[in-house]
Design an enzyme around this catalytic site. Structure first.
Site, short mmCIF file in Angstrom:
data_model
loop_
_atom_site.label_atom_id
_atom_site.label_comp_id
_atom_site.label_asym_id
_atom_site.label_seq_id
_atom_site.Cartn_x
_atom_site.Cartn_y
_atom_site.Cartn_z
N GLU A 268 0.88 -1.17 0.08
CA GLU A 268 0.15 -0.04 0.04
C GLU A 268 0.88 1.34 0.10
O GLU A 268 0.56 2.06 0.75
CB GLU A 268 -0.91 0.04 1.22
CG GLU A 268 -1.73 -1.24 1.17
CD GLU A 268 -2.93 -1.08 2.31
OE1 GLU A 268 -4.22 -1.47 2.18
OE2 GLU A 268 -2.45 -1.01 3.46
N ASP A 341 -8.44 -9.31 4.01
CA ASP A 341 -8.16 -8.18 4.80
C ASP A 341 -9.39 -8.21 5.86
O ASP A 341 -10.14 -7.17 5.92
CB ASP A 341 -8.33 -6.89 4.01
CG ASP A 341 -7.89 -5.68 4.75
OD1 ASP A 341 -7.19 -5.85 5.93
OD2 ASP A 341 -7.97 -4.47 4.40
N GLU A 369 -12.92 -2.69 11.85
CA GLU A 369 -12.78 -1.77 10.59
C GLU A 369 -14.08 -2.39 9.59
O GLU A 369 -14.57 -1.58 9.13
CB GLU A 369 -11.56 -1.93 10.06
CG GLU A 369 -11.57 -1.52 8.60
CD GLU A 369 -9.99 -1.71 7.84
OE1 GLU A 369 -9.98 -1.49 6.85
OE2 GLU A 369 -9.21 -2.38 8.34
#
Length: 677
Positions: A268, A341, A369
């Site tokens: 990332e 993820d 998240e």
């Protein structure tokens, strides 16, 4: 008369302050006026904490803390312990001070739960030497994927001003066996390693040390260039290696028990060894050599996914498995529990079991998240136990969890979310514990031991994670969240210029034929990364567990499920079931009102109502969108949509990766909030 009134008001304020039910006391809520008899012939920072805890909170027979060197205690390891009744006394035994600290907290836990302590014979040993919380906290006070306010660490105030919450944080962690913490975000600023910040870190390390907690830091691979003004961060460059050795020496001169580094590299946009055509092993080993003389370790994250034609679920395996056996022995490769993820449900990452010559640690996400932030109830111990159903606990060397902690009064943004912090610590200590046993511990310590409360609440907590899966992404659907902040549904998301694997359509693959990502031998063949027996099971649409069906297969809309229903009808009923569950949670909580203080009752009731409203939003958005492909009607037993798809597709929440939405931002009662075109 006025003086008496003022005194009365002062006492009233003082008493109410002592008993404020804002969640700040977590599960450590026992009366602190015990003045117990505690015998210990030795003194140290850790032993003094153990003694102080017992003297203040223990209300039973006299307690003796003793260090042993016999075979039994040696076999329990440095942090293991025994708790035994000996005549009129209770003896806590261990080979180390740390073990006695954990024994003290265990004894206090039994008392808080109302357990029988008349005749104790307990032997405990932690499953892992490293049980670590990873904070994704930034130097500016924000927390990436943090939904409980700003960071606990007030860097602008340190080292001169020290918050009382630092010690409260350490105490809470020690009480559940967590022995390490990473203070900063894996997307690390090089500034974290500057001398000024290391002086601040030293203050925290000094506070945590009496609670047997080591400090670790996330580091930016390009730090030698930013701080050392070198022209490169190439791990094979001798000047780079020398810079890291000098920096490590500086750290240990300030923090002699420093734990080591956590590294996110070549992921990332983060810099890493691959920028110089070096391997992850070469990058990790360079840092490991600098840390080794001091006993430090490198935790090197395997979360990588470069732009490629390969299925993203395969990429960590493809990049790391060929490096098996090439890492130094003080490197641990940190692997997320699933291959994508932190989704509400994933199969386990196939890297576990595929790197037999490399120490591995699992990375769980305690912060929600992808599970409704701190607005939704999702007790995560069952998710983590699913991982251990596939991955034997003794095949990994450490456990980490991405923290859900911020500076809000109740620490986690939702009083019920504290259960996940607690459960992570308890499972990191002993992954054989059941989810039910852990939630009972937490409920009894946090609220009341009354079974009229703990019984219904255990049932509700145990059902909560599956409910989230049902109203968000059942049957193996994954990553169909809103862009960026990952709150709410957006299976239609299109962002010009975005990589395909950043968008929901990459994962759900909906078309007129069916739904799901084909990872069988006819598709990306991700199944081949698993052991042969599992690969065979996952590869067949007929034998693949239905909870992973759309993860591994593109399934026709009219495919007959085990229930006899079509895929479409089964999908609709899962969304319906998730919605019904959230409504039942609201009702259950109403029935708990007599057992809970008003402040926490109201705060939790508000969160549960948000969740129930959000479940309608998720159900309508996903089913109306997927119906544009299936062209099939809703089953008669499924509630009709409240919202219109066209309006739902325009919802854009004005939040970032560092916030949770407030009620006024969210769809409710058939109304769509203000949105941006």
């Amino acid at each position: 008369m006025i003086r008496k009134l003022l005194v009365s008001l002062f006492l009233l304020v003082s008493i109410s302050g002592l008993h404020a039910e804002d969640g700040s006391r977590l599960w450590l809520r026992q009366d602190g006026t015990a003045n117990a008899t505690v015998e210990c012939l030795l003194h140290s920072l850790v032993l003094d904490k153990a003694q102080a805890e017992l003297k203040q909170f223990w209300k039973g027979n006299p307690v003796s803390l003793q260090l042993f060197s016999d075979a039994e205690h040696v076999a329990l390891g440095r942090e293991g312990y025994t708790i035994r009744t000996s005549g009129e006394n209770i003896v806590l035994g261990s080979v180390s001070e740390a073990g006695l600290l954990y024994a003290a907290y265990h004894l206090l836990r039994l008392q808080a739960m109302g357990e029988d302590i008349a005749s104790l014979d307990i032997r405990e040993r932690p499953a892992y030497d490293v049980r670590i919380l990873n904070h994704w906290d930034n130097l500016d006070g924000t927390i990436e994927r943090g939904y409980a306010g700003h960071s606990l660490w007030k860097w602008e105030e340190l080292p001169g001003t020290v918050s009382s919450r630092y010690e409260a944080y350490a105490r809470a962690n020690a009480s559940i066996g967590i022995n390490a913490t990473v203070l900063n975000n894996v997307n690390a600023s090089p500034e974290m390693l500057s001398t000024d910040y290391l002086q601040k870190v030293k203050v925290l390390a000094d506070i945590f040390r009496p609670y047997n907690i080591k400090v670790y830091l996330s580091v930016n691979f390009a730090s030698p260039m930013v701080l050392g003004k070198l022209s490169t961060a190439d791990p094979l460059d001798k000047n780079v290696s020398a810079w890291w050795k000098a920096k490590v020496q500086e750290i240990y001169s300030l923090i002699p028990d420093f734990g080591g580094f956590l590294v996110k590299a070549n992921s990332e946009g983060q810099p890493g060894p691959c920028d110089y055509h070096r391997t992850h092993a070469e990058g990790a080993n360079m840092m490991a050599e600098a840390l080794k003389p001091y006993g430090g370790i490198v935790m090197w994250r395997a979360f990588v996914y470069s732009p490629s034609d390969n299925d993203r679920a395969k990429q960590a395996y493809l990049e790391f498995q060929p490096l098996d056996g090439k890492f130094l022995d003080n490197v641990i490769v940190q692997v997320k529990n699933g291959p994508i993820d932190f989704q509400p449900r994933e199969p386990y990452s196939p890297l576990f079991g595929a790197m037999k010559h490399t120490p591995l640690m699992v990375e769980f996400q305690v912060t929600q998240e992808y599970l409704g932030h701190s607005n939704h109830l999702a007790y995560l111990a069952p998710m983590w136990k699913e991982f251990f159903d596939y991955v034997a606990p003794n095949t990994i060397q450490a456990v980490s969890g991405v923290a859900n902690i911020g500076d809000e009064a109740n620490w986690c943004g939702n009083d019920l979310a504290q259960a996940n912090w607690y459960a992570f610590g308890r499972l990191a200590w002993n992954p054989e514990l059941t989810s039910e046993a852990i939630v009972q511990e937490w409920l009894k310590q946090t609220f009341t031991t009354d079974t009229k409360f703990t019984g219904p609440m255990e049932d509700m907590m145990m059902r909560s994670r599956e409910a989230v899966v049902d109203y968000m992404m059942p049957l193996g659907l994954h990553h169909i969240f809103a862009w960026g902040h990952h709150y709410g549904p957006e299976p239609w998301c299109i962002i010009p210029g975005a990589r395909p694997d950043w968008l929901p359509s990459y994962y759900h693959q909906a078309d007129k034929e069916g739904l799901g990502f084909d990872r069988s031998h006819t598709g990306s063949n991700a199944v081949a990364q698993y052991p042969e027996s599992l690969a065979k099971q996952f590869d067949s649409i007929d034998t693949c567990p239905e909870e992973f069906l759309l993860w591994f297969h593109h399934v026709p809309w009219k495919h007959q499920m085990k229930s006899g229903a079509t895929l479409w009808d089964e999908l609709c009923r899962h969304y319906e079931q998730g919605l019904k569950e959230t409504r039942s949670f609201c009702q259950t909580w109403k029935e708990m009102k007599p057992y809970v203080d008003a402040e926490r009752y109201n705060a939790i009731a508000e969160r549960l109502q948000i969740q129930a409203n959000d479940a309608v939003w998720w159900k309508d958005a996903c089913l109306l969108y997927f119906q544009t492909f299936s062209k099939m009607p809703f089953p008669k037993d499924v509630e009709r949509p409240v919202y219109k798809l066209k309006k739902l597709m325009k919802v854009k929440l004005p939040i970032s990766n560092y916030e949770r939405p407030t009620p006024e931002m969210l769809p409710r009662d058939g109304k769509i909030p203000a949105y941006k075109e």
